[in-house]
Write a protein that holds these residues in place. Structure first.
Motif, PDB file in Angstrom:
ATOM      1  N   GLU A  91      -8.321  17.394  -5.187  1.00  0.00           N
ATOM      2  CA  GLU A  91      -8.711  18.762  -4.899  1.00  0.00           C
ATOM      3  C   GLU A  91      -7.669  19.501  -4.047  1.00  0.00           C
ATOM      4  O   GLU A  91      -7.543  20.720  -4.137  1.00  0.00           O
ATOM      5  CB  GLU A  91     -10.085  18.798  -4.214  1.00  0.00           C
ATOM      6  N   ALA A  92      -6.943  18.753  -3.221  1.00  0.00           N
ATOM      7  CA  ALA A  92      -5.868  19.379  -2.446  1.00  0.00           C
ATOM      8  C   ALA A  92      -4.797  19.868  -3.413  1.00  0.00           C
ATOM      9  O   ALA A  92      -4.281  20.985  -3.289  1.00  0.00           O
ATOM     10  CB  ALA A  92      -5.272  18.394  -1.441  1.00  0.00           C
ATOM     11  N   ARG A  93      -4.479  19.036  -4.416  1.00  0.00           N
ATOM     12  CA  ARG A  93      -3.494  19.447  -5.415  1.00  0.00           C
ATOM     13  C   ARG A  93      -4.034  20.604  -6.244  1.00  0.00           C
ATOM     14  O   ARG A  93      -3.307  21.518  -6.605  1.00  0.00           O
ATOM     15  CB  ARG A  93      -3.100  18.263  -6.293  1.00  0.00           C
ATOM     16  N   GLY A  94      -5.339  20.553  -6.541  1.00  0.00           N
ATOM     17  CA  GLY A  94      -5.955  21.645  -7.292  1.00  0.00           C
ATOM     18  C   GLY A  94      -5.817  22.965  -6.549  1.00  0.00           C
ATOM     19  O   GLY A  94      -5.465  23.985  -7.136  1.00  0.00           O
ATOM     20  N   LEU A  95      -6.067  22.921  -5.246  1.00  0.00           N
ATOM     21  CA  LEU A  95      -5.975  24.148  -4.449  1.00  0.00           C
ATOM     22  C   LEU A  95      -4.541  24.668  -4.405  1.00  0.00           C
ATOM     23  O   LEU A  95      -4.300  25.867  -4.585  1.00  0.00           O
ATOM     24  CB  LEU A  95      -6.495  23.900  -3.024  1.00  0.00           C
ATOM     25  N   LEU A  96      -3.588  23.758  -4.187  1.00  0.00           N
ATOM     26  CA  LEU A  96      -2.183  24.183  -4.136  1.00  0.00           C
ATOM     27  C   LEU A  96      -1.778  24.802  -5.473  1.00  0.00           C
ATOM     28  O   LEU A  96      -1.156  25.870  -5.512  1.00  0.00           O
ATOM     29  CB  LEU A  96      -1.278  22.994  -3.790  1.00  0.00           C
ATOM     30  N   ALA A  97      -2.166  24.155  -6.571  1.00  0.00           N
ATOM     31  CA  ALA A  97      -1.817  24.679  -7.893  1.00  0.00           C
ATOM     32  C   ALA A  97      -2.432  26.061  -8.102  1.00  0.00           C
ATOM     33  O   ALA A  97      -1.773  26.985  -8.574  1.00  0.00           O
ATOM     34  CB  ALA A  97      -2.291  23.708  -8.976  1.00  0.00           C
ATOM     35  N   LEU A  98      -3.698  26.189  -7.703  1.00  0.00           N
ATOM     36  CA  LEU A  98      -4.382  27.473  -7.841  1.00  0.00           C
ATOM     37  C   LEU A  98      -3.626  28.576  -7.093  1.00  0.00           C
ATOM     38  O   LEU A  98      -3.381  29.669  -7.617  1.00  0.00           O
ATOM     39  CB  LEU A  98      -5.810  27.345  -7.307  1.00  0.00           C
ATOM     40  N   MET A  99      -3.232  28.272  -5.861  1.00  0.00           N
ATOM     41  CA  MET A  99      -2.485  29.247  -5.062  1.00  0.00           C
ATOM     42  C   MET A  99      -1.164  29.591  -5.744  1.00  0.00           C
ATOM     43  O   MET A  99      -0.766  30.758  -5.791  1.00  0.00           O
ATOM     44  CB  MET A  99      -2.195  28.680  -3.671  1.00  0.00           C
ATOM     45  N   LEU A 100      -0.482  28.582  -6.260  1.00  0.00           N
ATOM     46  CA  LEU A 100       0.821  28.815  -6.878  1.00  0.00           C
ATOM     47  C   LEU A 100       0.692  29.708  -8.111  1.00  0.00           C
ATOM     48  O   LEU A 100       1.496  30.626  -8.310  1.00  0.00           O
ATOM     49  CB  LEU A 100       1.482  27.477  -7.240  1.00  0.00           C
ATOM     50  N   PHE A 101      -0.319  29.450  -8.939  1.00  0.00           N
ATOM     51  CA  PHE A 101      -0.485  30.279 -10.142  1.00  0.00           C
ATOM     52  C   PHE A 101      -0.750  31.736  -9.766  1.00  0.00           C
ATOM     53  O   PHE A 101      -0.225  32.654 -10.383  1.00  0.00           O
ATOM     54  CB  PHE A 101      -1.636  29.751 -11.014  1.00  0.00           C
ATOM     55  N   HIS A 102      -1.591  31.938  -8.765  1.00  0.00           N
ATOM     56  CA  HIS A 102      -1.871  33.308  -8.341  1.00  0.00           C
ATOM     57  C   HIS A 102      -0.625  33.953  -7.741  1.00  0.00           C
ATOM     58  O   HIS A 102      -0.315  35.103  -8.019  1.00  0.00           O
ATOM     59  CB  HIS A 102      -3.015  33.328  -7.313  1.00  0.00           C
ATOM     60  N   ASP A 103       0.065  33.177  -6.924  1.00  0.00           N
ATOM     61  CA  ASP A 103       1.241  33.709  -6.253  1.00  0.00           C
ATOM     62  C   ASP A 103       2.324  34.073  -7.263  1.00  0.00           C
ATOM     63  O   ASP A 103       3.038  35.060  -7.089  1.00  0.00           O
ATOM     64  CB  ASP A 103       1.769  32.680  -5.250  1.00  0.00           C
TER      65      ASP A 103
END
Lengths: 402, 115
Positions: free
Chosen positions: A213-225
């Motif tokens: 889930e930590a990786r999921g959150l980082l990925a989510l942030m990166l896609f939005h960013d």
């Protein structure tokens, strides 16, 4: 230089900003390159030193020693021997202490920025639009509670780890959203929060490599960013996903997001952030809006609904199904949501309905929806977008487009 | 580190329990007390009579003012407490979460003011 690329990059940007501010006034130094490097290094040192000092203070405040849970006695099903969670990093202890659920949410966010990102109290105050004094008080109160109520300075033992990790992720997610919902100009400090959130999420991934889930959150942030550049037009109006110029999206950031979300090896269990990241990945990897894999997005929202049912997820599911199966399906689902009253006052509900009506060519009804959304929306970029749509659909408006 | 765990429940609910439910609740509390006693965290604890038996006392301008009832009308009332000695707040939270009343009421965890 600093061994921390993000920090280095960011401090370099900061140095450039200072140069732009200072050179016209003081003149360009003899060796501009060296000046920039020196300034950036000083700035990085400042922040690292500040973060270290804050971390040190917090460590002293948290009076109890960590890890030693032997004297908890029974029951062994909840508290095992020390280091059961197998994680031993000081920064991780800091994160868990700053994000302890016994602290108020705003204090968790502020403490995390102070001790892990090294932001000054004034910077945090500006980012959250409160006065310096109020922010200082918030931080003092939080530290007092850590000390007086004995909030432990440690990584929670394994049985507590999942729920506490979810709490840490929630703080970082909030931090990112605070920055992401801000736009340009006066809100530049708030957009800086996105960079901080990504930096901290990277740190968490590094410290908890086994936490999907930590990786999921980082990925989510990166896609939005990655999409940030394309989501607001020159006039500051929000550009909807399907109209964004995808060449302006940051391909390198998308690639990093994909690598973070799907590392080699067997797939991880789906979670709240992983599912959202998978949805964001569908958008980020579609070469054009028309190529978007809406059936897959609808399936992912369906799984998200199973995991964390909420009216907002329902609304997103309705939009995804409308895109996959036709606007009529979506309108039916949205009508159900409207009659439930669960999202009353939420501007995206009438906005979504209006978008579907517009796609069906029912402009008059669409205009009514945009008008209703406009009455509820608070952020200026969103309002600008809704006004544009209203002009396009409102037949009574002569300036309206076809 | 000592904490007072204040059990706040709706006494209308607990008061309306049938004999069997009442006995079950009592058994749950007994089990909790025994387990925490074995673990060595329990320093004390009592169940309180309902707020209908409560009296409030204030002294204003040297005058003792006595009144019927609890100090505040709230949806949940203090129905009992435990005094515990825990390693830190996390252990206190864990102990509080196992008090039977936590399943329908609220436990307030208050650190004791240590000198």
């Amino acid at each position: 230089m600093t061994g921390d690329w993000d920090l280095a990059e960011e401090c370099a940007q900061d140095a450039f900003a200072r140069a732009l501010d200072r050179w016209p006034r003081d003149g360009v130094p003899d060796r501009p390159g060296a000046w920039l490097t020196t300034t950036a290094r000083h700035r990085a040192m400042d922040r690292l030193r500040r973060a270290r000092t804050e971390a040190e203070k917090l460590r002293e405040i948290a009076a109890t020693s960590y890890g030693d849970y032997g004297d908890y006695g029974d029951p062994p099903d909840r508290y095992g021997p020390p280091d059961e969670s197998g994680i031993e990093d000081d920064r991780l202890r800091l994160i868990f202490t700053c994000c302890h659920p016994a602290l108020p949410l705003d204090a968790r966010v502020a403490l995390t920025l102070r001790t892990l990102a090294g932001l000054t109290t004034a910077e945090i105050a500006r980012a959250f639009l409160v006065g310096d004094q109020a922010m200082a008080k918030r931080l003092v109160r939080a530290k007092a509670k850590i000390r007086e109520a004995h909030i432990p300075y440690r990584v929670p033992p394994a049985p507590l780890l999942p729920e506490r990790t979810a709490g840490v992720l929630a703080v970082l997610y909030l931090l990112f959203n605070e920055g992401y919902s801000a736009s340009e100009g006066a809100d530049l400090i708030r957009t800086g929060l996105c960079a901080e959130a990504i930096r901290l999420a990277r740190l968490l991934v590094e410290l908890m490599p086994d936490e999907p889930e930590a990786r999921g959150l980082l990925a989510l942030m990166l896609f939005h960013d990655a999409r940030r550049e394309g989501r607001v037009d020159a006039d500051g109006a929000l550009v909807p996903l399907e109209e964004q110029d995808r060449r302006r999206w940051n391909a390198a950031t998308v690639a990093e997001g994909l690598a973070v979300l799907w590392p080699p090896g067997p797939p991880d269990r789906p979670g709240f952030y992983r599912l959202q990241a998978a949805i964001a990945a569908c958008h980020a990897t579609a070469p054009t809006a028309a190529d978007t894999d809406w059936p897959r997005i609808a399936r992912l929202y369906g799984r998200l609904r199973e995991l964390t049912p909420s009216p907002v997820v329902e609304l997103n599911l309705a939009v995804a199904r409308a895109m996959a199966e036709g606007p009529a399906v979506g309108l039916e689902l949205i009508a159900e949501l409207e009659s439930s009253g669960a999202l009353a006052g939420y501007h995206l509900l009438p906005a979504a309905r209006a978008d579907l009506l517009r796609r069906l060519g029912r402009d008059g009804e669409a205009a009514a929806g945009y008008r209703a959304a406009l009455a509820l929306a608070a952020s200026e970029p969103e309002r600008a977008y809704l006004r544009r749509r209203l002009r396009e659909t409102d037949e009574t408006d002569e300036t309206g487009g076809a | 580190m000592r904490y007072l765990l204040i059990i706040c429940t709706d006494e209308n609910t607990t008061g309306a329990l049938g004999p069997e439910e009442g006995a079950a609740m009592l058994a749950d509390y007994t089990a909790f007390g025994e387990e925490m006693g074995r673990r060595g965290v329990l320093l004390g604890g009592e169940r309180l009579r309902p707020t209908s038996d409560a009296t409030t006392v204030r002294v204003r301008q040297d005058e003792v003012l006595v009144a019927d009832g609890p100090f505040a009308e709230t949806k949940e009332q203090v129905g009992g407490y435990y005094l515990v000695d825990c390693k830190d707040l996390d252990e206190a939270i864990e102990v509080a979460s196992r008090i039977p009343g936590a399943r329908h009421g609220t436990i307030e965890v208050r650190p004791i003011w240590e000198r």
